[in-house]
Motif scaffolding. Structure first.
Motif, short mmCIF file in Angstrom:
data_model
loop_
_atom_site.label_atom_id
_atom_site.label_comp_id
_atom_site.label_asym_id
_atom_site.label_seq_id
_atom_site.Cartn_x
_atom_site.Cartn_y
_atom_site.Cartn_z
N GLU A 195 49.89 12.52 73.20
CA GLU A 195 50.53 11.34 73.80
C GLU A 195 49.62 10.11 73.70
O GLU A 195 50.09 8.98 73.54
CB GLU A 195 50.87 11.65 75.26
CG GLU A 195 51.61 10.56 75.98
CD GLU A 195 51.88 10.90 77.43
OE1 GLU A 195 52.93 10.48 77.93
OE2 GLU A 195 51.04 11.57 78.07
N ARG A 196 48.31 10.31 73.81
CA ARG A 196 47.35 9.21 73.75
C ARG A 196 46.92 8.86 72.33
O ARG A 196 46.21 7.88 72.12
CB ARG A 196 46.11 9.56 74.57
CG ARG A 196 46.35 9.64 76.06
CD ARG A 196 45.07 9.88 76.83
NE ARG A 196 44.40 11.12 76.47
CZ ARG A 196 44.61 12.31 77.05
NH1 ARG A 196 45.50 12.41 78.03
NH2 ARG A 196 43.95 13.37 76.68
N SER A 197 47.33 9.64 71.35
CA SER A 197 46.86 9.46 69.97
C SER A 197 47.48 8.23 69.32
O SER A 197 48.60 7.80 69.66
CB SER A 197 47.18 10.70 69.14
OG SER A 197 48.57 10.79 68.89
N GLU A 198 46.77 7.68 68.35
CA GLU A 198 47.26 6.52 67.61
C GLU A 198 48.53 6.86 66.84
O GLU A 198 49.44 6.04 66.75
CB GLU A 198 46.17 6.02 66.65
CG GLU A 198 46.55 4.74 65.94
CD GLU A 198 46.80 3.56 66.87
OE1 GLU A 198 47.70 2.76 66.55
OE2 GLU A 198 46.15 3.44 67.92
N GLU A 199 48.61 8.08 66.30
CA GLU A 199 49.82 8.44 65.53
C GLU A 199 51.06 8.46 66.43
O GLU A 199 52.15 8.08 66.00
CB GLU A 199 49.65 9.77 64.80
CG GLU A 199 49.59 10.98 65.68
CD GLU A 199 49.44 12.28 64.90
OE1 GLU A 199 49.70 12.30 63.68
OE2 GLU A 199 49.06 13.26 65.52
N HIS A 200 50.89 8.85 67.69
CA HIS A 200 52.04 8.84 68.60
C HIS A 200 52.42 7.41 68.97
O HIS A 200 53.61 7.09 69.08
CB HIS A 200 51.75 9.66 69.85
CG HIS A 200 52.90 9.70 70.80
ND1 HIS A 200 54.15 10.17 70.45
CD2 HIS A 200 53.01 9.30 72.09
CE1 HIS A 200 54.97 10.08 71.48
NE2 HIS A 200 54.30 9.55 72.49
N VAL A 201 51.45 6.55 69.16
CA VAL A 201 51.74 5.14 69.47
C VAL A 201 52.55 4.53 68.32
O VAL A 201 53.55 3.84 68.56
CB VAL A 201 50.43 4.35 69.71
CG1 VAL A 201 50.69 2.86 69.78
CG2 VAL A 201 49.75 4.84 70.99
N GLU A 202 52.16 4.80 67.09
CA GLU A 202 52.91 4.30 65.94
C GLU A 202 54.32 4.89 65.88
O GLU A 202 55.28 4.20 65.55
CB GLU A 202 52.16 4.60 64.64
CG GLU A 202 50.91 3.77 64.47
CD GLU A 202 51.16 2.27 64.51
OE1 GLU A 202 52.10 1.81 63.83
OE2 GLU A 202 50.43 1.56 65.23
N HIS A 203 54.45 6.16 66.20
CA HIS A 203 55.74 6.85 66.24
C HIS A 203 56.68 6.17 67.24
O HIS A 203 57.83 5.88 66.96
CB HIS A 203 55.48 8.32 66.61
CG HIS A 203 56.68 9.15 66.82
ND1 HIS A 203 57.12 9.49 68.09
CD2 HIS A 203 57.54 9.73 65.96
CE1 HIS A 203 58.20 10.24 67.98
NE2 HIS A 203 58.48 10.40 66.70
N ARG A 204 56.16 5.90 68.44
CA ARG A 204 56.96 5.26 69.48
C ARG A 204 57.40 3.85 69.07
O ARG A 204 58.51 3.44 69.37
CB ARG A 204 56.18 5.20 70.79
CG ARG A 204 56.12 6.52 71.50
CD ARG A 204 55.62 6.43 72.93
NE ARG A 204 54.92 5.23 73.27
CZ ARG A 204 53.67 5.18 73.72
NH1 ARG A 204 52.97 6.27 73.88
NH2 ARG A 204 53.11 4.03 74.04
N LYS A 205 56.52 3.12 68.40
CA LYS A 205 56.85 1.75 67.97
C LYS A 205 58.09 1.74 67.07
O LYS A 205 58.87 0.80 67.11
CB LYS A 205 55.68 1.13 67.22
CG LYS A 205 54.56 0.64 68.10
CD LYS A 205 53.47 0.03 67.24
CE LYS A 205 52.26 -0.34 68.07
NZ LYS A 205 51.17 -0.88 67.22
N LYS A 206 58.27 2.77 66.28
CA LYS A 206 59.42 2.83 65.37
C LYS A 206 60.72 3.08 66.12
O LYS A 206 61.79 2.71 65.66
CB LYS A 206 59.19 3.89 64.31
CG LYS A 206 58.07 3.50 63.37
CD LYS A 206 57.77 4.58 62.38
CE LYS A 206 56.60 4.14 61.51
NZ LYS A 206 56.13 5.20 60.63
#
Length: 110
Positions: A71-82
């Motif tokens: 949840e805190r990872s950069e890949e998840h942040v990018e996923h959520r942005k989409k």
């Protein structure tokens, strides 16, 4: 009876009217971000049969600690942005799976 220690996350998302098909397409196109994580057991996209524009995203994880790291990872942040441009709001609920009867029954039938 078999118990499990799986950690389940359920997101409820209200999608902007008219954006439902786009949301589904984008969710599917980025689903591997979650599915490729070694701590992820499975994930599902569900559309409400009772509320227009409401979707649920469920995912099962090996444990809460590894979910929180994802949840805190950069890949998840990018996923959520989409996915954010398609929703008007959302909520998250976390659960601990006590029994997984579907999996237990499938194993019994083998």
């Amino acid at each position: 009876m078999k118990s499990t220690n799986a950690f389940r996350v359920m997101l409820r998302m209200q999608i902007i009217p008219g954006k439902e098909q786009d949301f589904e397409r984008v969710w599917y196109s980025v689903a591997d971000v979650v599915g490729d994580n070694p701590a992820n057991i499975g994930q599902w996209l569900l559309r409400s049969a009772e509320e227009d524009g409401v979707y649920y995203i469920m995912s099962d994880w090996v444990d809460e600690e590894r979910f929180r790291a994802f949840e805190r990872s950069e890949e998840h942040v990018e996923h959520r942005k989409k996915l954010h441009p398609y929703r008007s709001h959302g909520t998250m609920t976390t659960l601990r799976v006590v029994y997984d009867l579907g999996r237990e029954r499938a194993e019994t039938r083998r």
